[in-house]
Design an enzyme around this catalytic site. Structure first.
Site, PDB file in Angstrom:
ATOM      1  N   LYS A 105       5.676  -4.334  -4.690  1.00 24.84           N
ATOM      2  CA  LYS A 105       7.119  -4.107  -4.749  1.00 24.84           C
ATOM      3  C   LYS A 105       7.814  -4.482  -3.442  1.00 24.84           C
ATOM      4  O   LYS A 105       8.715  -5.287  -3.425  1.00 24.84           O
ATOM      5  CB  LYS A 105       7.392  -2.630  -5.103  1.00 24.84           C
ATOM      6  CG  LYS A 105       8.866  -2.278  -5.215  1.00 24.84           C
ATOM      7  CD  LYS A 105       9.519  -3.013  -6.367  1.00 24.84           C
ATOM      8  CE  LYS A 105      11.019  -2.866  -6.395  1.00 24.84           C
ATOM      9  NZ  LYS A 105      11.644  -3.909  -7.219  1.00 24.84           N
ATOM     10  N   HIS A 107      15.285 -36.756 -11.805  1.00 28.67           N
ATOM     11  CA  HIS A 107      14.550 -37.173 -10.609  1.00 28.67           C
ATOM     12  C   HIS A 107      13.119 -36.669 -10.624  1.00 28.67           C
ATOM     13  O   HIS A 107      12.488 -36.584  -9.580  1.00 28.67           O
ATOM     14  CB  HIS A 107      15.298 -36.709  -9.352  1.00 28.67           C
ATOM     15  CG  HIS A 107      16.668 -37.302  -9.282  1.00 28.67           C
ATOM     16  ND1 HIS A 107      16.909 -38.559  -8.793  1.00 28.67           N
ATOM     17  CD2 HIS A 107      17.866 -36.822  -9.695  1.00 28.67           C
ATOM     18  CE1 HIS A 107      18.207 -38.830  -8.890  1.00 28.67           C
ATOM     19  NE2 HIS A 107      18.807 -37.791  -9.444  1.00 28.67           N
ATOM     20  N   CYS A 118       0.829  -1.216   0.000  1.00 32.21           N
ATOM     21  CA  CYS A 118       0.000   0.000   0.000  1.00 32.21           C
ATOM     22  C   CYS A 118       0.858   1.259   0.000  1.00 32.21           C
ATOM     23  O   CYS A 118       1.907   1.307   0.630  1.00 32.21           O
ATOM     24  CB  CYS A 118      -0.875   0.055   1.232  1.00 32.21           C
ATOM     25  SG  CYS A 118      -1.992  -1.310   1.378  1.00 32.21           S
ATOM     26  N   LYS A 157      11.402 -14.693 -12.610  1.00 34.11           N
ATOM     27  CA  LYS A 157      11.213 -13.470 -13.400  1.00 34.11           C
ATOM     28  C   LYS A 157      10.166 -13.704 -14.487  1.00 34.11           C
ATOM     29  O   LYS A 157       9.289 -12.883 -14.698  1.00 34.11           O
ATOM     30  CB  LYS A 157      12.568 -13.102 -14.020  1.00 34.11           C
ATOM     31  CG  LYS A 157      12.866 -11.665 -14.174  1.00 34.11           C
ATOM     32  CD  LYS A 157      13.437 -10.969 -12.981  1.00 34.11           C
ATOM     33  CE  LYS A 157      12.639 -11.079 -11.732  1.00 34.11           C
ATOM     34  NZ  LYS A 157      13.245 -10.517 -10.579  1.00 34.11           N
ATOM     35  N   GLU A 162       6.678 -13.993 -12.940  1.00 30.93           N
ATOM     36  CA  GLU A 162       6.209 -12.717 -12.391  1.00 30.93           C
ATOM     37  C   GLU A 162       5.628 -11.810 -13.465  1.00 30.93           C
ATOM     38  O   GLU A 162       4.580 -11.209 -13.272  1.00 30.93           O
ATOM     39  CB  GLU A 162       7.378 -11.947 -11.754  1.00 30.93           C
ATOM     40  CG  GLU A 162       7.785 -12.411 -10.390  1.00 30.93           C
ATOM     41  CD  GLU A 162       8.937 -11.583  -9.852  1.00 30.93           C
ATOM     42  OE1 GLU A 162       8.832 -11.080  -8.731  1.00 30.93           O
ATOM     43  OE2 GLU A 162       9.974 -11.417 -10.541  1.00 30.93           O
ATOM     44  N   ARG A 165       4.662   0.334  -6.187  1.00 31.79           N
ATOM     45  CA  ARG A 165       4.630  -0.569  -5.042  1.00 31.79           C
ATOM     46  C   ARG A 165       3.677  -1.740  -5.260  1.00 31.79           C
ATOM     47  O   ARG A 165       3.751  -2.734  -4.523  1.00 31.79           O
ATOM     48  CB  ARG A 165       4.223   0.197  -3.786  1.00 31.79           C
ATOM     49  CG  ARG A 165       5.222   1.248  -3.373  1.00 31.79           C
ATOM     50  CD  ARG A 165       4.624   2.205  -2.381  1.00 31.79           C
ATOM     51  NE  ARG A 165       4.399   1.615  -1.089  1.00 31.79           N
ATOM     52  CZ  ARG A 165       5.197   1.746  -0.044  1.00 31.79           C
ATOM     53  NH1 ARG A 165       6.294   2.443  -0.153  1.00 31.79           N
ATOM     54  NH2 ARG A 165       4.933   1.190   1.111  1.00 31.79           N
ATOM     55  N   ASN A 194      -1.584   1.059   6.024  1.00 32.18           N
ATOM     56  CA  ASN A 194      -0.721   0.064   5.397  1.00 32.18           C
ATOM     57  C   ASN A 194      -0.354  -0.935   6.476  1.00 32.18           C
ATOM     58  O   ASN A 194       0.087  -0.534   7.552  1.00 32.18           O
ATOM     59  CB  ASN A 194       0.550   0.739   4.847  1.00 32.18           C
ATOM     60  CG  ASN A 194       1.432  -0.243   4.095  1.00 32.18           C
ATOM     61  OD1 ASN A 194       1.029  -1.376   3.843  1.00 32.18           O
ATOM     62  ND2 ASN A 194       2.616   0.198   3.735  1.00 32.18           N
ATOM     63  N   GLY A 195      -0.557  -2.223   6.216  1.00 32.67           N
ATOM     64  CA  GLY A 195      -0.199  -3.246   7.191  1.00 32.67           C
ATOM     65  C   GLY A 195      -1.376  -4.145   7.507  1.00 32.67           C
ATOM     66  O   GLY A 195      -2.337  -4.223   6.749  1.00 32.67           O
ATOM     67  N   GLU A 250      15.969 -17.869 -10.389  1.00 35.20           N
ATOM     68  CA  GLU A 250      15.639 -16.447 -10.573  1.00 35.20           C
ATOM     69  C   GLU A 250      15.038 -16.220 -11.970  1.00 35.20           C
ATOM     70  O   GLU A 250      14.089 -15.455 -12.123  1.00 35.20           O
ATOM     71  CB  GLU A 250      16.906 -15.599 -10.355  1.00 35.20           C
ATOM     72  CG  GLU A 250      16.823 -14.142 -10.777  1.00 35.20           C
ATOM     73  CD  GLU A 250      15.752 -13.323 -10.057  1.00 35.20           C
ATOM     74  OE1 GLU A 250      15.106 -13.826  -9.133  1.00 35.20           O
ATOM     75  OE2 GLU A 250      15.560 -12.174 -10.469  1.00 35.20           O
ATOM     76  N   TRP A 303      -3.146  -2.639  -1.576  1.00 39.00           N
ATOM     77  CA  TRP A 303      -2.880  -4.014  -1.987  1.00 39.00           C
ATOM     78  C   TRP A 303      -3.586  -4.864  -0.948  1.00 39.00           C
ATOM     79  O   TRP A 303      -3.146  -4.952   0.196  1.00 39.00           O
ATOM     80  CB  TRP A 303      -1.373  -4.278  -2.016  1.00 39.00           C
ATOM     81  CG  TRP A 303      -1.016  -5.606  -2.606  1.00 39.00           C
ATOM     82  CD1 TRP A 303      -0.786  -5.884  -3.927  1.00 39.00           C
ATOM     83  CD2 TRP A 303      -0.846  -6.842  -1.899  1.00 39.00           C
ATOM     84  NE1 TRP A 303      -0.497  -7.220  -4.076  1.00 39.00           N
ATOM     85  CE2 TRP A 303      -0.521  -7.828  -2.860  1.00 39.00           C
ATOM     86  CE3 TRP A 303      -0.938  -7.221  -0.570  1.00 39.00           C
ATOM     87  CZ2 TRP A 303      -0.289  -9.159  -2.527  1.00 39.00           C
ATOM     88  CZ3 TRP A 303      -0.713  -8.551  -0.230  1.00 39.00           C
ATOM     89  CH2 TRP A 303      -0.390  -9.498  -1.202  1.00 39.00           C
TER      90      TRP A 303
END
Ligand code: HGA
Length: 605
Positions: free
Chosen positions: A600, A500, A2, A481, A484, A27, A98-99, A477, A74
Site C-alpha cells: 500500500k 507510432h 511491512c 488499475k 494491479e 499494507r 520495516n525498511g 491510470e 513485504w
C-alpha cells in the site's frame, strides 16, 4: 509495506497482536510472524503467505504472554519464506523491522569476524545480531540499541523485545514511520495509527530519528541526539481506529463508493461558501515561475492531469516527474519554482527523498497528502490535505480522486491569483468543482453495464487504454488499475500516439478502452477509434450520451458517463475507469484488496 505492532501490557497479547496484523494486511505483505516472551524467552511463530497461515501455525502451537511483537513482511532482502519472516532473533534479542538497512553487508562482515552467524538472507537480522553482540559486551538493552542505531544506514522502523525483560519494548524510527500508543497500564508501538487504533486513541507520532523506551507505565522518547524529549500526544479520530468493509465485498468497492462523499469533504477544505478558494499557509501561485510535481504511481497520474489544468486554467508551466527518477537525475532546479509532492500515505520513500532534494536546493515545497502526520507532510513547507480517510485497498481509488479535486481547486486558485482567470471565471470553475460529487454519484450508476462486460474483458491477454488531453493520464491510470488488480497486461497511450507503434498490438478482438467525452478533442479520438476498429479491436467507449451516439456506427460497448464540465470531467470519468478494473478483477477471482507483490505505501525504494 511491512506492518509493525508491539504490546507491553498487563493482559495476554497474542490474540491482539494477530488482530493488529489483520488491520495491517492492507499494507501488502508476503509473510507474517509474532514473538511473545514465554517464561522470559522469546517464542516465535512465523509463516510464509497470509496471516491465516500464521494463525494455523499459532493454533498448532499456541503461546501467550503480556508482552510481544508482531510483523507483516513485504520482502526486500531474501525470499518471502518462513526463515526470512520477522521477528528475527539473535541471542537475547528479538526484532521486527520495516525498511532497508543499507550497510547490512558491512555489519554482517564485522559480526562474522566476531564469530557471529546468520540464519536468514535478510538485512534485518544484522540489527538483532548487532544489538545482541553489544549486550554480550556487558551493556544494557537500552545502551545496546542506542549504540546500534548510530551504526545503521538506510531506513528503518524497529521494535525490539529482550529475553528476561517483561516490561520493556524499544522502538526506533528513521525514514519509516512508527507511532507509540498510550493505553491504560499498557503501551503499544505500531507502524501506523491503524495498528494501535482500536487499542487506544492516544498516540505519539515519533519524529525522524526518535527512539522510544516503552513500558507498561508509558513511553520515554529520545531524539536522534539521544536527548529525552516530549512529543505531543494526539487523539485519533474514531474512524482512524477501525476500518470495516460494511456491506461491500472489498475495501476497493467500498472506497469507490465513498468517493462522492470524500471528494466533497476534500473540496470543502479549499472552496469557500462564496465560491472563492482559500489556500493554506499563504500559498500564492503568483510568486512562482512554474510548478514541479513529483510523485509515484497513481499519484503521478493525478499530477499529469493537474499539469493540463495548471497550464490551461492558470497559464502556469508545469513539469511532472516520477520521484524515483527525479531524485537521482540531478535535475537542474529553478528556485522560483514551487515543488509539489503528491502521496496518499505521505511516506512514499522516493517522494520523500525528492522533497528533501528540493528543500536542499532552496525551493518552496508543498505536500498534497492524505495523512497529515506523515513524514512528507511534516517536512514540507506547505501542507495541502486530501480528506479521503484511510484507504485500505492497495489499488488507490478515493485518494486519487481526492488528489484530483484538490489539484483542480489549486489550479483555479492559481488562475485567480495570477490574473489568468477573471473573478467570474474563477467562480464558475469553483461552482462546477462543487458539482463534481453529484456527478460522481451518477457515474456510479454505470456499474451494471460495466459488470455485464467484465466477463468478456477478463478473458483478454492484453488491453489498450486510449485518451487525449487529460484523458491520456487517465488512460494510464486505467491501465495501471487493471494491471494491479486483475494481472491482465494493459497499456495506456495518448490516442494520437497510436500510429507510432502500439497499433501493431491490435489483433482481432483486442479490447481497446477509449476514454473520450464529447469535448473539443472528441472528433480526433473518434478517428483513432476508426483506426483500431478497422483492425479488429473490440472497442469499449467511456463517453457521454452525445459521444456514444456519434460513435454508434463503430458499435462499441458503451459506458455512459454523465455529461460534465471539462474541468471536472476527468474526476467523474475516474469512477467508471475504476469500476471496470474492479469488476474484471472480481470476475477473475484475484485478491482485489491485496494484489500479489504490491504494497500500500511504498516505504522502501
Ligand atoms: N528489509 C526487510 C524489511 C522489508 C520492508 O520493510 N518492507 O516493507 C526485509 O526484507 O525483511
Amino acid at each position: 509495506m511491512c506492518g509493525i505492532i508491539g504490546i507491553v501490557g498487563d493482559k495476554p497479547v497474542a490474540e491482539r497482536l494477530l488482530d493488529g496484523l489483520r488491520r495491517l494486511e492492507y499494507r501488502g505483505y508476503d509473510s507474517a510472524g509474532l514473538a511473545v516472551l514465554d517464561d522470559g524467552k522469546a517464542a516465535r511463530r512465523r509463516a510464509a503467505g497470509k496471516i491465516k497461515a500464521l494463525e494455523s501455525a499459532f493454533e498448532a502451537d499456541p503461546v501467550d504472554a503480556h508482552i510481544g511483537i508482531a510483523h507483516t513482511r513485504w520482502a526486500t532482502h531474501g525470499a518471502p519464506n518462513e526463515t526470512n519472516a520477522h521477528p528475527h532473533r539473535a541471542g537475547r534479542v528479538t526484532v521486527i523491522h520495516n525498511g532497508i538497512i543499507e550497510n547490512f553487508r558491512e555489519l554482517k562482515d564485522e559480526l562474522h569476524a566476531k564469530g557471529r552467524t546468520f540464519v536468514t538472507q535478510t538485512d534485518s537480522e544484522a540489527v538483532a545480531v548487532l544489538v545482541d553482540q553489544a549486550m554480550d559486551e556487558g551493556i544494557t538493552p537500552r545502551e545496546a540499541v542506542q549504540g546500534a542505531l548510530s551504526r545503521l544506514e538506510g531506513a528503518f522502523a524497529l521494535v525490539f523485545l529482550f529475553d528476561g525483560e517483561d516490561d520493556l519494548l524499544i522502538g526506533a524510527r528513521r525514514g519509516s514511520p512508527l507511532v507509540v500508543g498510550l493505553g491504560d497500564g499498557e503501551t503499544y508501538l505500531g507502524s501506523d495509527a491503524m495498528a494501535v487504533g482500536p487499542l487506544t486513541r492516544r498516540v505519539i507520532y515519533l519524529k525522524e530519528g526518535d527512539w522510544a523506551v516503552a513500558t507498561r507505565a508509558g513511553a520515554t522518547v529520545y531524539d536522534e541526539d539521544n536527548q529525552e524529549v516530549t512529543r505531543p500526544v494526539a487523539l485519533l479520530e474514531a474512524n482512524q481506529a477501525v476500518a470495516a468493509k460494511g456491506n461491500h465485498r472489498h475495501f476497493m468497492e467500498k472506497e469507490i463508493y465513498e468517493q462522492p462523499e470524500v471528494v466533497a469533504r476534500t473540496l470543502s477544505a479549499y472552496v469557500n461558501e462564496d465560491l472563492t478558494i482559500s489556500l493554506r499557509d499563504g500559498l500564492d501561485f503568483s510568486q512562482f515561475s512554474r510548478v514541479l510535481i513529483t510523485a509515484c504511481g497513481t499519484a503521478s497520474f493525478a499530477g499529469e492531469i493537474a499539469r493540463y489544468w495548471f497550464e490551461q486554467v492558470a497559464k502556469l508551466p508545469v513539469e511532472v516527474d516520477i520521484a524515483s527518477e527525479f531524485r537521482y537525475r540531478e535535475p537542474a532546479l529553478d528556485t522560483g519554482a514551487l515543488a509539489l509532492f503528491i502521496s496518499q500515505s505521505g511516506e512514499t520513500a522516493d517522494t520523500l527523498a525528492a522533497l528533501r532534494y528540493c528543500k536542499d536546493a532552496g525551493l518552496t515545497t508543498a505536500a498534497l497528502v492524505n495523512v497529515p502526520e506523515s513524514s512528507i507532510a511534516r517536512e514540507a513547507d506547505i501542507v495541502l490535505p486530501t480528506l479521503a480517510g484511510p484507504e485500505i485497498g492497495v489499488a488507490s481509488t478515493k485518494a486519487f480522486t481526492c488528489q484530483l479535486a484538490a489539484l483542480a481547486a489549486l489550479a483555479v486558485a492559481a488562475g485567480a491569483q495570477r490574473g489568468a482567470l477573471s473573478k467570474d471565471e474563477a467562480t464558475a470553475h469553483a461552482r462546477s468543482l462543487m458539482h463534481a460529487p453529484h456527478l460522481m454519484n451518477k457515474a456510479l450508476e454505470t456499474e451494471t453495464d460495466i459488470q455485464a462486460m467484465a466477463q468478456e474483458l477478463s478473458r483478454a491477454r492484453d488491453v489498450l487504454y486510449l485518451g487525449r488531453g487529460v484523458y491520456f493520464p487517465l488512460a494510464l491510470e486505467g491501465a495501471l488499475k487493471l494491471k494491479e488488480i486483475s494481472y491482465i497486461h494493459a497499456e495506456g497511450y495518448a490516442a494520437g500516439e497510436l500510429k507510432h507503434g502500439p497499433i501493431a498490438l491490435i489483433e482481432d478482438g483486442t479490447p481497446v478502452i477509449v476514454i473520450a467525452p464529447h469535448d473539443k478533442l472528441f472528433d480526433k479520438t473518434a478517428s483513432n477509434m476508426q483506426e483500431v476498429a478497422a483492425r479488429g479491436a473490440r472497442l469499449v467507449l467511456i463517453s457521454d450520451e452525445k459521444g456514444l451516439k456519434e460513435a454508434a456506427d463503430l458499435e462499441p460497448a458503451g459506458i455512459a458517463a454523465p455529461e460534465a464540465d471539462p474541468l471536472i470531467a476527468p474526476i467523474v470519468y475516474a469512477v467508471p475507469v475504476q469500476l471496470l478494473a474492479y469488476h474484471v478483477a472480481v470476475e477473475k477471482g484475484t485478491d482485489v484488496d491485496q494484489p500479489r507483490n504490491l504494497a500500500k505505501s511504498v516505504t522502501v525504494e
